[in-house]
Design a protein around this motif. Structure first.
Motif, PDB file in Angstrom:
ATOM      1  N   ILE A   1       0.850  -1.203   0.000  1.00 32.00           N
ATOM      2  CA  ILE A   1       0.000   0.000   0.000  1.00 32.00           C
ATOM      3  C   ILE A   1       0.875   1.238   0.000  1.00 32.00           C
ATOM      4  N   PHE A   2       1.888   1.224   0.848  1.00 31.77           N
ATOM      5  CA  PHE A   2       2.782   2.375   0.967  1.00 31.77           C
ATOM      6  C   PHE A   2       3.500   2.663  -0.349  1.00 31.77           C
ATOM      7  N   GLU A   3       4.082   1.620  -0.946  1.00 31.77           N
ATOM      8  CA  GLU A   3       4.888   1.816  -2.147  1.00 31.77           C
ATOM      9  C   GLU A   3       4.055   2.234  -3.359  1.00 31.77           C
ATOM     10  N   THR A   4       2.798   1.818  -3.403  1.00 27.60           N
ATOM     11  CA  THR A   4       1.962   2.139  -4.565  1.00 27.60           C
ATOM     12  C   THR A   4       1.154   3.417  -4.384  1.00 27.60           C
ATOM     13  N   SER A   5       1.235   4.015  -3.214  1.00 26.73           N
ATOM     14  CA  SER A   5       0.480   5.239  -2.956  1.00 26.73           C
ATOM     15  C   SER A   5       1.202   6.448  -3.533  1.00 26.73           C
ATOM     16  N   SER A   6       0.483   7.206  -4.327  1.00 31.46           N
ATOM     17  CA  SER A   6       1.086   8.409  -4.925  1.00 31.46           C
ATOM     18  C   SER A   6       1.135   9.558  -3.929  1.00 31.46           C
ATOM     19  N   GLU A   7       0.246   9.504  -2.924  1.00 29.62           N
ATOM     20  CA  GLU A   7       0.216  10.550  -1.895  1.00 29.62           C
ATOM     21  C   GLU A   7       0.650   9.971  -0.559  1.00 29.62           C
ATOM     22  N   LYS A   8       1.724  10.521  -0.014  1.00 31.74           N
ATOM     23  CA  LYS A   8       2.209  10.115   1.307  1.00 31.74           C
ATOM     24  C   LYS A   8       2.522  11.372   2.096  1.00 31.74           C
ATOM     25  N   ASN A   9       2.336  11.307   3.390  1.00 30.03           N
ATOM     26  CA  ASN A   9       2.761  12.407   4.251  1.00 30.03           C
ATOM     27  C   ASN A   9       3.492  11.819   5.456  1.00 30.03           C
ATOM     28  N   LEU A  10       3.823  12.659   6.401  1.00 30.04           N
ATOM     29  CA  LEU A  10       4.559  12.208   7.584  1.00 30.04           C
ATOM     30  C   LEU A  10       3.848  11.062   8.292  1.00 30.04           C
ATOM     31  N   PHE A  11       2.516  11.142   8.366  1.00 32.02           N
ATOM     32  CA  PHE A  11       1.759  10.126   9.085  1.00 32.02           C
ATOM     33  C   PHE A  11       1.806   8.777   8.374  1.00 32.02           C
ATOM     34  N   THR A  12       1.876   8.794   7.055  1.00 31.35           N
ATOM     35  CA  THR A  12       1.987   7.547   6.299  1.00 31.35           C
ATOM     36  C   THR A  12       3.324   6.881   6.588  1.00 31.35           C
ATOM     37  N   TRP A  13       4.397   7.685   6.574  1.00 26.44           N
ATOM     38  CA  TRP A  13       5.720   7.154   6.908  1.00 26.44           C
ATOM     39  C   TRP A  13       5.733   6.596   8.331  1.00 26.44           C
ATOM     40  N   ASN A  14       5.148   7.336   9.253  1.00 27.36           N
ATOM     41  CA  ASN A  14       5.142   6.905  10.653  1.00 27.36           C
ATOM     42  C   ASN A  14       4.390   5.594  10.836  1.00 27.36           C
ATOM     43  N   ALA A  15       3.270   5.444  10.124  1.00 28.72           N
ATOM     44  CA  ALA A  15       2.479   4.213  10.235  1.00 28.72           C
ATOM     45  C   ALA A  15       3.312   3.004   9.827  1.00 28.72           C
ATOM     46  N   LEU A  16       4.097   3.165   8.762  1.00 29.48           N
ATOM     47  CA  LEU A  16       4.932   2.050   8.312  1.00 29.48           C
ATOM     48  C   LEU A  16       6.104   1.817   9.263  1.00 29.48           C
ATOM     49  N   LEU A  17       6.722   2.900   9.725  1.00 31.57           N
ATOM     50  CA  LEU A  17       7.832   2.753  10.675  1.00 31.57           C
ATOM     51  C   LEU A  17       7.382   2.030  11.942  1.00 31.57           C
ATOM     52  N   LEU A  18       6.213   2.407  12.455  1.00 30.41           N
ATOM     53  CA  LEU A  18       5.691   1.751  13.657  1.00 30.41           C
ATOM     54  C   LEU A  18       5.325   0.299  13.371  1.00 30.41           C
ATOM     55  N   GLY A  19       4.872   0.035  12.148  1.00 28.79           N
ATOM     56  CA  GLY A  19       4.575  -1.339  11.767  1.00 28.79           C
ATOM     57  C   GLY A  19       5.824  -2.204  11.798  1.00 28.79           C
ATOM     58  N   PHE A  20       6.913  -1.699  11.227  1.00 27.36           N
ATOM     59  CA  PHE A  20       8.188  -2.424  11.281  1.00 27.36           C
ATOM     60  C   PHE A  20       8.633  -2.607  12.727  1.00 27.36           C
TER      61      PHE A  20
END
Length: 318
Positions: free
Chosen positions: A82-101
């Protein structure tokens, strides 16, 4: 948390209503958040399918909700896609993935994506740094965590907060660096909270450091006198060190002070129906049947394994 199922029911009634009103991205993200809290993978997937089938625009808000949902439900590969295919990302999108890892203990991925985030010109915040520190803690990446912790203010402009000190206390505790953790807490510019001292106490429990454990336990008790968990931890620490007189004294204190332990709560889903249980609860009329299913699952013979998601009662951490 007490009305999560009501939120899902309301969302489903909206989908099938004849009013012509359809959920917007805020509603979709809200129900995804609920599904993430409950570990309700099926419902969350239905929301995702609804987004795809109706050609709903995947903005940063919705991308973040889906990344967060899949990561919390254990489907980190879906979250990455989802992250890699999303054309729109913001700080919260990055944070969601970082917390997931971080939750999955993938410290290397945390560091890699954090570096990508910086290169893409996204300025991290306290949540970003916390995610990386947690990931490093679970993966045992001590040097990398130290480096980030020391440079977070000077290089990234992120102020150190209690949550960051708590992450470092947890990292040091897991690694057996109990003395270093204690020194850090004592020299913090702010007073340690229950999570910081609790992380130190957990480290002492893991490595059998009785004296420092006693100090940490006293601090936890000062901050939360009604916390019964600290007594159980000290009983374990004393027992593992063959300090049976102290075991007896601690157990006596529990009875004398009438301290109650925080009961864990579990959710189990059978045939599409969710059931909630408090630890030791046998009031459900099908307790024996459920026990047999779970026993079979442990032995690898359950025909239709139930989906389980454990969380503490009253919002306390398990």
């Amino acid at each position: 948390m007490n009305q999560c199922q009501e939120a899902i029911d309301l969302f489903n009634s909206l989908l099938y209503s004849s009013s012509g009103i359809r959920p917007d991205n805020v509603a979709l993200v809200s129900v995804l958040s609920v599904c993430a809290q409950l570990g309700n993978l099926e419902q969350g997937r239905e929301v995702h399918d609804y987004v795809i089938q109706n050609g709903i625009q995947m903005d940063a808000l919705l991308s973040t909700g889906l990344v967060d949902f899949y990561a919390k439900c254990g489907y980190i590969e879906n979250a990455i896609n989802i992250f890699e295919t999303s054309s729109e990302k913001n700080l919260f999108t990055w944070n969601a993935l970082l917390l997931g890892f971080a939750v999955h203990g993938d410290g290397k991925a945390c560091l890699d994506y954090f570096s990508r985030m910086i290169k893409d010109g996204v300025r991290p915040d306290g949540v970003s740094v916390m995610g990386v520190l947690v990931g490093c803690s679970h993966a045992g990446l001590i040097c990398e965590a130290r480096k980030l912790f020391c440079s977070m203010e000077t290089i990234y402009g992120v102020r150190r907060e209690l949550k960051h000190y708590g992450c470092m206390a947890d990292l040091f505790g897991r690694a057996g660096l109990i003395g270093e953790a204690l020194e850090m807490i004592k020299h913090m510019p702010i007073q340690g909270d229950i999570y910081t001292w609790g992380a130190l106490l957990a480290g002492c429990r893991r490595h059998g450091m009785v004296e420092i454990a006693e100090e940490a336990a006293k601090q936890v008790q000062k901050l939360n006198p009604e916390d019964g968990g600290v007594y159980s931890v000290m009983v374990d620490i004393y027992a593992n060190s063959d300090m049976w007189d102290d075991v007896a004294k601690t157990r006596s204190s529990i009875k004398t002070k009438r301290i109650k332990k925080n009961a864990a709560c579990s959710l189990i889903k059978l045939n599409g129906v969710s059931y909630e249980f408090i630890a030791g609860d046998e009031s459900h009329p099908q307790t024996n049947e459920i026990y047999m299913v779970l026993s079979g699952l442990v032995r690898g013979i359950a025909p239709n394994p139930p989906s389980c998601h454990q969380h503490p009662a009253n919002g306390e951490s398990a």
